[in-house]
Each structure stands twice: as C-alpha cells, then as structure tokens.
Design a protein around this motif. Structure first.
Motif, PDB file in Angstrom:
ATOM      1  N   ALA A 249       0.826  -1.208   0.000  1.00  0.00           N
ATOM      2  CA  ALA A 249       0.000   0.000   0.000  1.00  0.00           C
ATOM      3  C   ALA A 249       0.858   1.255   0.000  1.00  0.00           C
TER       4      ALA A 249
ATOM      5  N   ILE B  15      -0.482  -3.450  -9.310  1.00  0.00           N
ATOM      6  CA  ILE B  15      -1.414  -2.761  -8.415  1.00  0.00           C
ATOM      7  C   ILE B  15      -2.783  -3.450  -8.443  1.00  0.00           C
TER       8      ILE B  15
ATOM      9  N   TRP C  57      -2.434  -6.598  -6.442  1.00  0.00           N
ATOM     10  CA  TRP C  57      -2.288  -6.233  -5.032  1.00  0.00           C
ATOM     11  C   TRP C  57      -3.623  -5.767  -4.457  1.00  0.00           C
ATOM     12  N   SER C  58      -4.401  -5.021  -5.238  1.00  0.00           N
ATOM     13  CA  SER C  58      -5.666  -4.473  -4.735  1.00  0.00           C
ATOM     14  C   SER C  58      -6.655  -5.560  -4.354  1.00  0.00           C
TER      15      SER C  58
ATOM     16  N   LEU D 259      -6.934  -6.378  -0.651  1.00  0.00           N
ATOM     17  CA  LEU D 259      -7.425  -5.367   0.277  1.00  0.00           C
ATOM     18  C   LEU D 259      -8.780  -5.760   0.870  1.00  0.00           C
TER      19      LEU D 259
ATOM     20  N   PRO E 104      -5.711   2.788   1.865  1.00  0.00           N
ATOM     21  CA  PRO E 104      -5.452   2.295   0.506  1.00  0.00           C
ATOM     22  C   PRO E 104      -6.696   2.299  -0.377  1.00  0.00           C
ATOM     23  N   THR E 105      -7.859   2.049   0.234  1.00  0.00           N
ATOM     24  CA  THR E 105      -9.092   2.040  -0.546  1.00  0.00           C
ATOM     25  C   THR E 105      -9.452   3.442  -1.010  1.00  0.00           C
TER      26      THR E 105
ATOM     27  N   ASN F 172      -7.084   4.380  -3.835  1.00  0.00           N
ATOM     28  CA  ASN F 172      -7.485   3.650  -5.045  1.00  0.00           C
ATOM     29  C   ASN F 172      -8.726   4.269  -5.671  1.00  0.00           C
TER      30      ASN F 172
END
Length: 476
Positions: free
Chosen positions: A246, A275, A278-279, A282, A299-300, A303
């Motif tokens: 993140a 990314i 990786w997302s 989450l 991080p959300t 994003n």
C-alpha cells in the motif's frame, strides 16, 4: 390519451428548461475543477450545489496562492466566462499543473501550491539519508512467511527486513523526486518498481482477504493464540506484505504516475498490473479502527481517487472522521491504543499519525475536518508531549494491558523517536497546520526539520513531513 399528453408536455417543458439553463462557460468551469481534483459533478453546464461547493472550496484553498485567480467573485452564471478564462489560464501555471497531478490524491491544495512555488534547486529539506541506495537494488521478495503475532521478529524472517529497507529507501527517494522535480530520479524509481512488479513482489504471501473483500481470521490467518504473541501468524504475514505494498502504491501514485508515461509505457503497465493484483488483497473497509492504515481505509480511498471515484472516496472519508471521533476520548487517550501496556506510548504515537494523515486526506478531497476532531487531536498530542516529559503519566491507561503486558515502564526510545522511519510524518505535518498552538510550537522545537522522520515513513509510503516543511519555510 389526455393524461399521456399532459405528462409528455411536462417532460418536454422540463427538458426545455434544463437546456435553457445549461451554460457552456459553467461546463468549462466544471471540467477544469474536475481536472484539478475537485468534485463539481458532471460537466453539464448547470451550476448546481456540487458545482457551487467545489468552486467555493477551490477559491478558498487558492486564496493568495495565484495572481491569475485573484479577485474572483463567487461563481455565478453571469461571471462563469471570467471563471472559465481564469481557470484555463491557470492550468498552464506550475501551481495548477501540480494541482492536476496525481499528488492531489494525498496532498491538499495549500501544500501543493506551496510546493509548486518553492525553489526546486536542490529539494534540500527532502534529501534522503545517504547510504541507502543498496536497498533499491535488492532482489524482489515474492513471499513473506513466519512473522509472529507481535511482528517483532522481522529481522529473522526471510526477506522481511530486506522488504522493509527497500520500502524505506523507496519512500525517501520518491519524496525527494517529488520535492525537487528531479525527472531523471523519477524515471529510475519507475524502473525499479517495475522490476519488483514484473517479479510479482509480495504476491505469493498468504492472503487473508476473500474475493468479497472480507477478512478471514481463522486457520493460518489467525493470530494472538499465544498470550505473549510469539505464535506464527499468517495474518501478520498477510498484513505486513499488504501494507508495504500500500505504501509503495501511494508513493507511485503521488510522485511517479504521471512521469514519462510514453517513454516508460511498459514499465507503467507492469506497475498498474501489479497494483491490480495487489488491490485484490485489500479488505473492504467497514469498521474504523487504529492500525492497518485506519482499518484498511487509506489504501481504498487512494485507489478510489486514482480510479476517479471521488464521491465514493468522500463518503469513506466522512465515515472515517465519524469513526475517529468515537475512538479518541475527550482526555486525548485513544481507545485500545493508549492502553497497550509497555508499548502504550508507541501505539499512542502511531495513532496520532493516523489521525493527522487521515485529516490531510480529507483536506486533499476538499473536506474540512470538524472542530471537534481537531480539539480531540490537540488533546492527544498534548498527552503525547506530556508523556515524553514524564512517562508515568500514561500509567493509568497502560496498566489496562490491552493485548500486551506491562512491567511498569514504557518500551520507547526517548532519544531517537524524532528519527523514526515509521509513522513519523505527523511530527512535521502537525506543526505546519497548528504552529500557532502551544502543542505545535513545542513539537517543532523537539523535532528538527531535517529529522529522518521527515523523509522516510514506511507506514505511509512516503516521508511527507519534508513536503510540509517546504510549505512552511517556502524553501525547496
């Protein structure tokens, strides 16, 4: 038939009124405001409440920051042409170019405009510590496995220490590249991150989040089975990897995402693909709590902003503010943090960091934090400063030993904390925001502007403290 004709006539009249009220200059203003990171709603030429609110916040934040925008009256249909021309002219200036960059996802308008106006000769206040270049050459680490529930065995777990050092070095280099405007350095960092992305860095680590974004806390993903926290924890492996990622993503978006996009197209594509993978690790943020980037909110939100989901990000930030208010007590102590036994001071310190950064995320999205939240923050900072002078002040909370033990003394380095490489950005952001308060003045005397905490912040992903020091001093 008569009823249908009446209804049809009403709709036709409504459409005609809508078309009559649409204004090309208003549409121009809406488009420009959206480019600068504000939320005026659709570029439909209708000056509704969202457009008026976005224009008001923009004008307020830019007051005194740009001659081109000086003297603009409140946006109306009859002066929309003036607004359109001013915003169009401003778009070509360094300030507005910076405002339209991805840096706006994390940095508020006043800080970005100060950064744009600061000399870029050296970016001296953001100069990273020497001797860390080796960390950027580390072989990409694909998997972290073996951390315990206390996560205090990082040095003994294969790859974990190397990942931390890489993230710290990348954090410092990225913020220096942003502050100094060093395009060549940005290109090198993009190449470095693309190498990690192509190797699928960290992605072989266990994930404790299912496809619906829900957290799994059973089986290998459990933690704290041993009261001392020495049990192997898949959850700690997962969160360690996820939040290092993140931070790297934030550094990429804020400092690098708009650099050499054609020249380094394949590198950007590799990073974006990483990314995306990786997302999927989450958790969907549903509950605000301290730790893990405010219960997975940071991080959300970033994003969402990067994907253009501004309204969704704003809703999450408002939920985040409400949650923080529930967790910060009137006396400045923090629920489940100031009660953490011999680590109470450290947990209190990192929680203040999450409060301060969350408030800056709000400001970056055009939301003014409430006076009540600011008041609670000041109490928390005052408690921290008091405990630095006399750690026994924390005893009444620390004795509660929340998920911890207490031996009657704080486990805290009272000499080196200003140089922390974790969650220390707030030490510089707070004096910038509240330098007129006693707490702000005292913190500034305790923490030098060139402290390590100003340039390296593994938790956040960038040492943003030095950017605020640039904004405060007007020097790059």
């Amino acid at each position: 038939m008569r009823l249908r004709a009446i209804v049809g006539g009403i709709f036709a009249l409504s459409a005609a009124v809508g078309l009559a009220s649409a204004n090309d200059d208003i549409a121009c203003v809406q488009q420009r405001l959206a480019e600068f990171g504000y939320d005026p709603g659709p570029a439909d030429g209708i000056p509704g409440r969202r457009t008026q609110a976005a224009a008001h916040v923009f004008a307020e934040q830019m007051a005194g920051k740009s001659d081109i925008l000086a003297g603009l009256d409140a946006l109306k249909e009859d002066n929309a042409g003036v607004w359109c021309q001013a915003l169009t002219n401003a778009a070509a200036t360094p300030i507005l170019k910076t405002l339209s960059s991805p840096a706006r996802y994390l940095l508020p308008t006043d800080v970005l405009s100060a950064l744009a106006n600061a000399p870029k000769k050296s970016g001296a206040l953001c100069q990273p510590a020497a001797g860390q270049e080796w960390a950027l050459a580390n072989v990409p680490v694909k998997k972290i496995s073996g951390l315990n529930s206390r996560q205090d065995n990082v040095r003994s777990v294969d790859g974990a220490w190397e990942v931390e050092k890489f993230a710290g070095a990348f954090s410092g280099e990225a913020v220096y590249a942003l502050a100094s405007g060093d395009e060549e350095r940005k290109r090198k960092l993009i190449t470095v991150l693309a190498r990690w992305a192509r190797e699928g860095a960290l992605l072989e680590t266990i994930s404790c989040v299912d496809r619906g974004g829900n957290l799994n806390t059973s089986g290998k993903c459990s933690e704290w089975r041993d009261p001392e926290g020495r049990d192997p924890s898949g959850m700690k492996d997962a969160t360690f990897a996820t939040f290092i990622g993140a931070g790297l993503v934030r550094a990429y978006y804020v400092a690098l995402a708009d650099t050499a996009t054609e020249e380094l197209r394949s590198e950007h594509a590799a990073i974006q693909q990483w990314i995306g993978q990786w997302s999927r690790r989450l958790k969907r943020p549903t509950q605000v709590y301290f730790g893990l980037n405010m219960g997975w909110y940071w991080p959300t939100v970033v994003n969402d902003l990067a994907a253009g989901r501004k309204n969704q990000a704003v809703r999450r930030l408002k939920d985040l503010e409400a949650g923080m208010l529930r967790l910060i007590n009137a006396d400045g102590s923090i629920v489940d943090r100031t009660t953490r036994g011999d680590r109470a001071l450290w947990y209190h310190y990192t929680s203040i960091g999450e409060i301060v950064v969350s408030m800056e995320l709000m400001r970056a999205a055009g939301i003014a934090p409430s006076g009540r939240l600011e008041e609670r923050l000041h109490k928390a900072v005052a408690l921290f400063l008091a405990a630095i002078d006399d750690e026994s002040i924390l005893d009444k909370w620390a004795r509660q030993r929340r998920n911890s033990r207490y031996a009657g003394k704080q486990d805290w380095n009272f000499q080196s904390w200003p140089n922390s490489d974790f969650a220390g950005s707030w030490l510089h952001i707070y004096p910038y925001r509240y330098g007129g308060l006693e707490t702000g003045r005292k913190l500034r005397t305790l923490v030098p502007v060139k402290a390590q905490s100003a340039v390296t912040d593994i938790d956040l992903g960038m040492g943003l403290g030095c950017i605020y020091n640039v904004a405060a001093t007007g020097s790059g």
